[in-house]
Design a protein around this motif. Structure first.
Motif, PDB file in Angstrom:
ATOM      1  N   THR A   2       0.838  -1.193   0.000  1.00  0.00           N
ATOM      2  CA  THR A   2       0.000   0.000   0.000  1.00  0.00           C
ATOM      3  C   THR A   2       0.874   1.244   0.000  1.00  0.00           C
ATOM      4  O   THR A   2       1.756   1.390   0.840  1.00  0.00           O
ATOM      5  N   LYS A   3       0.607   2.127  -0.960  1.00  0.00           N
ATOM      6  CA  LYS A   3       1.335   3.393  -1.007  1.00  0.00           C
ATOM      7  C   LYS A   3       0.361   4.507  -0.714  1.00  0.00           C
ATOM      8  O   LYS A   3      -0.638   4.677  -1.401  1.00  0.00           O
ATOM      9  N   ARG A   4       0.659   5.239   0.325  1.00  0.00           N
ATOM     10  CA  ARG A   4      -0.151   6.380   0.715  1.00  0.00           C
ATOM     11  C   ARG A   4       0.697   7.627   0.623  1.00  0.00           C
ATOM     12  O   ARG A   4       1.807   7.661   1.124  1.00  0.00           O
ATOM     13  N   PHE A   5       0.151   8.641   0.008  1.00  0.00           N
ATOM     14  CA  PHE A   5       0.893   9.866  -0.229  1.00  0.00           C
ATOM     15  C   PHE A   5       0.241  11.022   0.514  1.00  0.00           C
ATOM     16  O   PHE A   5      -0.981  11.148   0.531  1.00  0.00           O
ATOM     17  N   GLY A   6       1.064  11.849   1.109  1.00  0.00           N
ATOM     18  CA  GLY A   6       0.633  13.116   1.687  1.00  0.00           C
ATOM     19  C   GLY A   6       1.320  14.222   0.922  1.00  0.00           C
ATOM     20  O   GLY A   6       2.502  14.112   0.581  1.00  0.00           O
ATOM     21  N   LEU A   7       0.597  15.269   0.614  1.00  0.00           N
ATOM     22  CA  LEU A   7       1.143  16.334  -0.216  1.00  0.00           C
ATOM     23  C   LEU A   7       0.805  17.684   0.399  1.00  0.00           C
ATOM     24  O   LEU A   7      -0.365  18.064   0.471  1.00  0.00           O
ATOM     25  N   TRP A   8       1.836  18.388   0.879  1.00  0.00           N
ATOM     26  CA  TRP A   8       1.671  19.772   1.310  1.00  0.00           C
ATOM     27  C   TRP A   8       2.034  20.620   0.113  1.00  0.00           C
ATOM     28  O   TRP A   8       3.097  20.451  -0.489  1.00  0.00           O
ATOM     29  N   ILE A   9       1.145  21.549  -0.266  1.00  0.00           N
ATOM     30  CA  ILE A   9       1.383  22.298  -1.495  1.00  0.00           C
ATOM     31  C   ILE A   9       0.980  23.762  -1.348  1.00  0.00           C
ATOM     32  O   ILE A   9       0.020  24.086  -0.674  1.00  0.00           O
ATOM     33  N   ASP A  10       1.777  24.615  -1.960  1.00  0.00           N
ATOM     34  CA  ASP A  10       1.380  25.984  -2.248  1.00  0.00           C
ATOM     35  C   ASP A  10       1.941  26.305  -3.632  1.00  0.00           C
ATOM     36  O   ASP A  10       2.449  25.423  -4.311  1.00  0.00           O
ATOM     37  N   HIS A  11       1.834  27.539  -4.082  1.00  0.00           N
ATOM     38  CA  HIS A  11       2.264  27.847  -5.438  1.00  0.00           C
ATOM     39  C   HIS A  11       3.781  27.930  -5.593  1.00  0.00           C
ATOM     40  O   HIS A  11       4.279  27.980  -6.712  1.00  0.00           O
ATOM     41  N   LYS A  12       4.523  27.912  -4.493  1.00  0.00           N
ATOM     42  CA  LYS A  12       5.981  27.993  -4.574  1.00  0.00           C
ATOM     43  C   LYS A  12       6.654  26.631  -4.507  1.00  0.00           C
ATOM     44  O   LYS A  12       7.669  26.417  -5.160  1.00  0.00           O
ATOM     45  N   SER A  25       9.413   8.216   2.697  1.00  0.00           N
ATOM     46  CA  SER A  25      10.347   9.063   1.967  1.00  0.00           C
ATOM     47  C   SER A  25       9.699  10.416   1.711  1.00  0.00           C
ATOM     48  O   SER A  25       8.478  10.547   1.665  1.00  0.00           O
ATOM     49  N   ILE A  26      10.543  11.423   1.566  1.00  0.00           N
ATOM     50  CA  ILE A  26      10.080  12.792   1.357  1.00  0.00           C
ATOM     51  C   ILE A  26      10.732  13.335   0.097  1.00  0.00           C
ATOM     52  O   ILE A  26      11.931  13.189  -0.105  1.00  0.00           O
ATOM     53  N   ARG A  27       9.921  13.954  -0.748  1.00  0.00           N
ATOM     54  CA  ARG A  27      10.416  14.603  -1.964  1.00  0.00           C
ATOM     55  C   ARG A  27       9.931  16.043  -1.976  1.00  0.00           C
ATOM     56  O   ARG A  27       8.835  16.334  -1.541  1.00  0.00           O
ATOM     57  N   LYS A  28      10.757  16.935  -2.516  1.00  0.00           N
ATOM     58  CA  LYS A  28      10.383  18.338  -2.645  1.00  0.00           C
ATOM     59  C   LYS A  28      10.390  18.721  -4.113  1.00  0.00           C
ATOM     60  O   LYS A  28      11.277  18.324  -4.855  1.00  0.00           O
ATOM     61  N   ILE A  29       9.386  19.490  -4.495  1.00  0.00           N
ATOM     62  CA  ILE A  29       9.324  20.028  -5.853  1.00  0.00           C
ATOM     63  C   ILE A  29       9.121  21.533  -5.728  1.00  0.00           C
ATOM     64  O   ILE A  29       8.191  21.979  -5.075  1.00  0.00           O
ATOM     65  N   LYS A  30       9.998  22.298  -6.352  1.00  0.00           N
ATOM     66  CA  LYS A  30       9.864  23.755  -6.345  1.00  0.00           C
ATOM     67  C   LYS A  30       9.278  24.194  -7.685  1.00  0.00           C
ATOM     68  O   LYS A  30       9.630  23.668  -8.726  1.00  0.00           O
ATOM     69  N   SER A  31       8.378  25.158  -7.622  1.00  0.00           N
ATOM     70  CA  SER A  31       7.730  25.613  -8.849  1.00  0.00           C
ATOM     71  C   SER A  31       8.641  26.535  -9.647  1.00  0.00           C
ATOM     72  O   SER A  31       8.559  26.576 -10.861  1.00  0.00           O
ATOM     73  N   GLY A  32       9.481  27.272  -8.960  1.00  0.00           N
ATOM     74  CA  GLY A  32      10.383  28.181  -9.658  1.00  0.00           C
ATOM     75  C   GLY A  32       9.717  29.469 -10.119  1.00  0.00           C
ATOM     76  O   GLY A  32      10.284  30.216 -10.899  1.00  0.00           O
ATOM     77  N   LYS A  70       2.921  23.419 -15.649  1.00  0.00           N
ATOM     78  CA  LYS A  70       4.088  22.520 -15.664  1.00  0.00           C
ATOM     79  C   LYS A  70       4.390  22.004 -14.257  1.00  0.00           C
ATOM     80  O   LYS A  70       4.724  20.844 -14.066  1.00  0.00           O
ATOM     81  N   TYR A  71       4.262  22.876 -13.274  1.00  0.00           N
ATOM     82  CA  TYR A  71       4.483  22.527 -11.867  1.00  0.00           C
ATOM     83  C   TYR A  71       3.497  21.446 -11.438  1.00  0.00           C
ATOM     84  O   TYR A  71       3.881  20.431 -10.857  1.00  0.00           O
ATOM     85  N   TYR A  72       2.207  21.626 -11.743  1.00  0.00           N
ATOM     86  CA  TYR A  72       1.202  20.624 -11.393  1.00  0.00           C
ATOM     87  C   TYR A  72       1.444  19.311 -12.135  1.00  0.00           C
ATOM     88  O   TYR A  72       1.257  18.235 -11.573  1.00  0.00           O
ATOM     89  N   ALA A  73       1.876  19.387 -13.380  1.00  0.00           N
ATOM     90  CA  ALA A  73       2.176  18.166 -14.138  1.00  0.00           C
ATOM     91  C   ALA A  73       3.329  17.397 -13.494  1.00  0.00           C
ATOM     92  O   ALA A  73       3.292  16.164 -13.414  1.00  0.00           O
ATOM     93  N   ASP A  74       4.352  18.106 -13.008  1.00  0.00           N
ATOM     94  CA  ASP A  74       5.468  17.457 -12.307  1.00  0.00           C
ATOM     95  C   ASP A  74       4.978  16.755 -11.043  1.00  0.00           C
ATOM     96  O   ASP A  74       5.389  15.636 -10.737  1.00  0.00           O
TER      97      ASP A  74
END
Length: 139
Positions: A2-12, A25-32, A70-74
């Motif tokens: 079972t894979k459960r994902f939590g996502l904290w998001i804002d526009h940055k 595991s934790i991953r970070k994505i920056k919108s730039g 593009k950010y949302y697609a990533d």
């Protein structure tokens, strides 16, 4: 598994917490992008208060929209395979992403959206763990 994902998001930026059976595991994505961006190629005014030499607001809004898409697609590519998803954060980004996920083909998994303030990575991970532990005990 079972894979459960939590996502904290804002526009940055987005912080993705992936919970497996025994792993985390934790991953970070920056919108730039920021809301008001100065793009290369945009002309500068020749004299004070002369709008005829500046790029139009609608053009800047369109460029911002392209970057956010593009950010949302990533983010969507990173959360593929999630069986349960908790999206939380301040602002409108969480509901925008949920709307976008609803339009995605084949993504009809369990999605929960909550409002949350700015958090550190450890606080985000702890919130995701508590949420899914509570979901397990109520099931």
């Amino acid at each position: 598994m079972t894979k459960r994902f939590g996502l904290w998001i804002d526009h940055k930026q987005a912080v993705i917490v992936i919970l497996g059976e025994q792993t985390q595991s934790i991953r970070k994505i920056k919108s730039g992008v920021e809301r008001h961006i100065h793009y290369r190629g945009a002309t500068h005014p020749k004299s004070p208060y002369s709008p005829q030499y500046q790029q139009g607001d609608d053009q800047l809004d369109n460029q911002y929209t392209v970057h956010i898409n593009k950010y949302y697609a990533d983010i969507i590519t990173q959360i593929r395979g999630a069986e349960a998803l908790l999206i939380f954060g301040p602002g409108e980004a969480k509901s925008e992403l949920k709307t976008r996920l609803a339009r995605e083909k084949g993504y009809t998994k369990s999605i929960q959206v909550e409002t949350a303030d700015k958090m550190t990575e450890r606080q985000i991970a702890a919130k995701v763990r508590r949420y899914f532990q509570g979901a397990d005990s109520s099931a």
